[in-house]
Design a protein around this motif. Structure first.
Motif, PDB file in Angstrom:
ATOM      1  N   MET A 194      -6.948   4.512   6.205  1.00  0.00           N
ATOM      2  CA  MET A 194      -7.361   3.627   5.118  1.00  0.00           C
ATOM      3  C   MET A 194      -8.635   2.874   5.489  1.00  0.00           C
ATOM      4  O   MET A 194      -9.553   2.737   4.667  1.00  0.00           O
ATOM      5  CB  MET A 194      -6.246   2.639   4.788  1.00  0.00           C
ATOM      6  CG  MET A 194      -5.047   3.236   4.092  1.00  0.00           C
ATOM      7  SD  MET A 194      -5.378   3.733   2.385  1.00  0.00           S
ATOM      8  CE  MET A 194      -5.693   2.158   1.597  1.00  0.00           C
ATOM      9  N   LEU A 202      -7.145   9.681   0.100  1.00  0.00           N
ATOM     10  CA  LEU A 202      -8.254   8.761  -0.177  1.00  0.00           C
ATOM     11  C   LEU A 202      -9.415   9.025   0.784  1.00  0.00           C
ATOM     12  O   LEU A 202     -10.585   9.045   0.376  1.00  0.00           O
ATOM     13  CB  LEU A 202      -7.778   7.318  -0.055  1.00  0.00           C
ATOM     14  CG  LEU A 202      -6.759   6.865  -1.096  1.00  0.00           C
ATOM     15  CD1 LEU A 202      -6.279   5.456  -0.793  1.00  0.00           C
ATOM     16  CD2 LEU A 202      -7.321   6.940  -2.507  1.00  0.00           C
ATOM     17  N   GLU A 234      -9.461   3.345 -10.657  1.00  0.00           N
ATOM     18  CA  GLU A 234      -8.491   3.639  -9.598  1.00  0.00           C
ATOM     19  C   GLU A 234      -9.093   3.402  -8.219  1.00  0.00           C
ATOM     20  O   GLU A 234      -8.430   2.865  -7.325  1.00  0.00           O
ATOM     21  CB  GLU A 234      -8.015   5.081  -9.727  1.00  0.00           C
ATOM     22  CG  GLU A 234      -6.953   5.472  -8.712  1.00  0.00           C
ATOM     23  CD  GLU A 234      -6.446   6.885  -8.907  1.00  0.00           C
ATOM     24  OE1 GLU A 234      -5.697   7.367  -8.042  1.00  0.00           O
ATOM     25  OE2 GLU A 234      -6.796   7.513  -9.924  1.00  0.00           O
ATOM     26  N   ARG A 235     -10.348   3.786  -8.052  1.00  0.00           N
ATOM     27  CA  ARG A 235     -11.022   3.581  -6.759  1.00  0.00           C
ATOM     28  C   ARG A 235     -11.166   2.095  -6.458  1.00  0.00           C
ATOM     29  O   ARG A 235     -10.922   1.642  -5.329  1.00  0.00           O
ATOM     30  CB  ARG A 235     -12.392   4.266  -6.781  1.00  0.00           C
ATOM     31  CG  ARG A 235     -13.185   4.207  -5.467  1.00  0.00           C
ATOM     32  CD  ARG A 235     -14.435   5.053  -5.608  1.00  0.00           C
ATOM     33  NE  ARG A 235     -15.194   5.162  -4.382  1.00  0.00           N
ATOM     34  CZ  ARG A 235     -16.314   4.480  -4.131  1.00  0.00           C
ATOM     35  NH1 ARG A 235     -16.787   3.614  -5.033  1.00  0.00           N
ATOM     36  NH2 ARG A 235     -16.965   4.648  -3.001  1.00  0.00           N
ATOM     37  N   LEU A 241       0.812  -1.217   0.000  1.00  0.00           N
ATOM     38  CA  LEU A 241       0.000   0.000   0.000  1.00  0.00           C
ATOM     39  C   LEU A 241       0.849   1.272   0.000  1.00  0.00           C
ATOM     40  O   LEU A 241       0.306   2.363   0.131  1.00  0.00           O
ATOM     41  CB  LEU A 241      -0.915   0.015   1.239  1.00  0.00           C
ATOM     42  CG  LEU A 241      -1.787  -1.227   1.467  1.00  0.00           C
ATOM     43  CD1 LEU A 241      -2.592  -1.070   2.759  1.00  0.00           C
ATOM     44  CD2 LEU A 241      -2.716  -1.463   0.287  1.00  0.00           C
ATOM     45  N   LEU A 245       0.007   4.536  -1.901  1.00  0.00           N
ATOM     46  CA  LEU A 245      -1.286   5.168  -1.662  1.00  0.00           C
ATOM     47  C   LEU A 245      -1.160   6.253  -0.588  1.00  0.00           C
ATOM     48  O   LEU A 245      -0.437   6.085   0.387  1.00  0.00           O
ATOM     49  CB  LEU A 245      -2.311   4.124  -1.208  1.00  0.00           C
ATOM     50  CG  LEU A 245      -2.586   2.977  -2.184  1.00  0.00           C
ATOM     51  CD1 LEU A 245      -3.553   1.970  -1.557  1.00  0.00           C
ATOM     52  CD2 LEU A 245      -3.143   3.507  -3.506  1.00  0.00           C
ATOM     53  N   ASP A 291      -9.298  -0.263  -7.598  1.00  0.00           N
ATOM     54  CA  ASP A 291      -7.966  -0.828  -7.396  1.00  0.00           C
ATOM     55  C   ASP A 291      -7.502  -0.658  -5.954  1.00  0.00           C
ATOM     56  O   ASP A 291      -7.053  -1.624  -5.322  1.00  0.00           O
ATOM     57  CB  ASP A 291      -6.978  -0.168  -8.349  1.00  0.00           C
ATOM     58  CG  ASP A 291      -5.558  -0.658  -8.107  1.00  0.00           C
ATOM     59  OD1 ASP A 291      -5.275  -1.828  -8.417  1.00  0.00           O
ATOM     60  OD2 ASP A 291      -4.725   0.131  -7.597  1.00  0.00           O
ATOM     61  N   TRP A 292      -7.591   0.567  -5.398  1.00  0.00           N
ATOM     62  CA  TRP A 292      -7.102   0.742  -4.033  1.00  0.00           C
ATOM     63  C   TRP A 292      -7.962  -0.007  -3.032  1.00  0.00           C
ATOM     64  O   TRP A 292      -7.455  -0.548  -2.034  1.00  0.00           O
ATOM     65  CB  TRP A 292      -6.937   2.208  -3.659  1.00  0.00           C
ATOM     66  CG  TRP A 292      -8.156   3.027  -3.316  1.00  0.00           C
ATOM     67  CD1 TRP A 292      -8.773   3.955  -4.094  1.00  0.00           C
ATOM     68  CD2 TRP A 292      -8.897   3.021  -2.067  1.00  0.00           C
ATOM     69  NE1 TRP A 292      -9.843   4.521  -3.438  1.00  0.00           N
ATOM     70  CE2 TRP A 292      -9.945   3.967  -2.188  1.00  0.00           C
ATOM     71  CE3 TRP A 292      -8.780   2.305  -0.872  1.00  0.00           C
ATOM     72  CZ2 TRP A 292     -10.861   4.213  -1.165  1.00  0.00           C
ATOM     73  CZ3 TRP A 292      -9.695   2.544   0.154  1.00  0.00           C
ATOM     74  CH2 TRP A 292     -10.712   3.488   0.007  1.00  0.00           C
ATOM     75  N   ARG A 293      -9.253  -0.082  -3.300  1.00  0.00           N
ATOM     76  CA  ARG A 293     -10.121  -0.802  -2.379  1.00  0.00           C
ATOM     77  C   ARG A 293      -9.830  -2.304  -2.413  1.00  0.00           C
ATOM     78  O   ARG A 293      -9.863  -2.971  -1.365  1.00  0.00           O
ATOM     79  CB  ARG A 293     -11.586  -0.532  -2.715  1.00  0.00           C
ATOM     80  CG  ARG A 293     -11.992   0.918  -2.493  1.00  0.00           C
ATOM     81  CD  ARG A 293     -13.464   1.132  -2.792  1.00  0.00           C
ATOM     82  NE  ARG A 293     -14.306   0.468  -1.809  1.00  0.00           N
ATOM     83  CZ  ARG A 293     -15.611   0.274  -1.950  1.00  0.00           C
ATOM     84  NH1 ARG A 293     -16.215   0.664  -3.075  1.00  0.00           N
ATOM     85  NH2 ARG A 293     -16.318  -0.309  -1.006  1.00  0.00           N
ATOM     86  N   ARG A 326      -6.911  -3.698  -3.205  1.00  0.00           N
ATOM     87  CA  ARG A 326      -5.617  -3.894  -2.562  1.00  0.00           C
ATOM     88  C   ARG A 326      -5.723  -3.779  -1.052  1.00  0.00           C
ATOM     89  O   ARG A 326      -5.087  -4.535  -0.307  1.00  0.00           O
ATOM     90  CB  ARG A 326      -4.620  -2.881  -3.121  1.00  0.00           C
ATOM     91  CG  ARG A 326      -4.245  -3.153  -4.566  1.00  0.00           C
ATOM     92  CD  ARG A 326      -3.608  -1.960  -5.218  1.00  0.00           C
ATOM     93  NE  ARG A 326      -2.395  -1.546  -4.532  1.00  0.00           N
ATOM     94  CZ  ARG A 326      -1.782  -0.386  -4.749  1.00  0.00           C
ATOM     95  NH1 ARG A 326      -2.286   0.477  -5.622  1.00  0.00           N
ATOM     96  NH2 ARG A 326      -0.676  -0.077  -4.097  1.00  0.00           N
TER      97      ARG A 326
END
Length: 240
Positions: free
Chosen positions: A142, A17, A166-167, A9, A12, A169-171, A173
Motif C-alpha cells: 500500500m 492497487l 475510487e482512486r 483497509l 482493499l 477514496d483509497w488514497r 483512506r
C-alpha cells in the motif's frame, strides 16, 4: 492480516492497487518523447526524467528488503557518501543523469516488476524486513502504491475521470491510516464526502477538506496558496 488492514483497509487489495499504479505510470512513460522528459514535475528541482530515475533507483531499497540485505544497501550508500533520505533520493537521480532514458525506463520496469511479483507471492500477512523493522507485506504494498500514485500525479499522468473517485477514496483512506500509524498530532474523520481535520485534538485549529484536497495534504502537494493552516499542513504531510 495486520489489524490495521483488517479494519479500515480490509476491503482493499494492496497488490491490485500497486499493479494498477505501476501500469498507469508505465503507459504514461511509454508515451513520452523528446522534450516531454525535460518538463518540470511537481517535485521541486526535478524534471519528469528525474522522477523516473528516482523510481528506478529506489527499487534498490525494495530489493534490499526482499533480499533481507539492508546492511548491504547501507554499506553501498555509505561508500557512495549518501546521507539520509533526501540524500538517497537525490543520489538515485544523479546516478542516472547521463543514462539514456530508455535504459532507465527498462531498469524501472524490470525492477518494479520483480518487487510487485515477490510481494504478491509472499502474501499480505507475511512480514518484510524494512529499515523500520519487520512490516506487513500488504501494508508495504500500500505504501508503494501510494508512492507511485503520488509520482504519477507529479509527472502529469492523467487518471481517467471514471477511475478518479475510487482512486482518491483509497488514497484518502490510506492517508488516514498513515497518520494514525505515525501518531501524527492531528485528528481526522470522514463524513458526507468531506474530511474534517483538527490539530492536536484541541479544536483550536480545524479545517474541512475535499477527498482530493485531503490526499494532496497527506502527500504534501497542496498549492502554496491553499488556505489550510500551517499547523495542519505540517501534521497531515505523512506520505511525503
Amino acid at each position: 492480516m495486520d489489524h490495521a488492514m483488517a479494519g479500515a483497509l480490509a476491503d482493499l487489495d494492496p497488490f491490485a492497487l500497486y499493479d494498477g499504479e505501476a501500469r498507469r505510470l508505465d503507459e504514461h512513460f511509454a508515451g513520452l518523447a523528446g522534450a516531454d522528459w525535460d518538463r518540470p514535475s511537481r517535485c521541486a528541482g526535478w524534471s519528469v526524467r528525474d522522477v523516473l530515475a528516482h523510481l528506478a533507483g529506489e527499487e534498490l531499497y525494495n530489493h534490499a528488503c526482499l533480499d533481507d540485505d539492508l546492511a548491504g544497501l547501507n554499506r553501498l550508500l555509505t561508500e557512495a557518501g549518501v546521507d539520509g533520505l533526501d540524500g538517497f533520493n537525490q543520489w538515485t537521480v544523479d546516478e542516472r543523469r547521463d543514462v539514456p532514458v530508455e535504459t532507465v525506463l527498462s531498469e524501472w520496469r524490470a525492477a518494479n516488476g520483480r518487487t510487485r511479483a515477490e510481494l504478491r507471492a509472499r502474501g499480505a500477512d507475511a512480514l518484510l524486513p524494512t529499515q523500520a523493522g519487520p512490516y506487513p507485506v500488504g501494508l508495504q504494498a500500500m505504501h508503494l502504491a501510494s508512492e507511485l500514485a503520488t509520482h504519477a500525479d507529479d509527472v502529469g499522468c492523467r487518471t481517467p475521470p471514471v477511475d478518479e473517485p475510487e482512486r482518491t477514496d483509497w488514497r484518502a483512506r490510506f492517508g488516514a491510516f498513515a497518520l494514525a500509524e505515525q501518531d501524527r498530532p492531528v485528528l481526522v474523520r470522514e463524513a458526507d464526502n468531506r474530511w474534517y481535520v483538527e490539530a492536536d485534538g484541541t479544536g483550536a485549529v480545524t479545517a474541512q477538506l475535499s477527498p482530493a484536497e485531503f490526499v494532496e495534504a497527506t502527500v504534501d502537494r497542496l498549492p502554496a496558496d491553499h488556505p489550510l493552516p500551517a499547523a495542519l499542513r505540517t501534521a497531515l504531510a505523512c506520505l511525503a
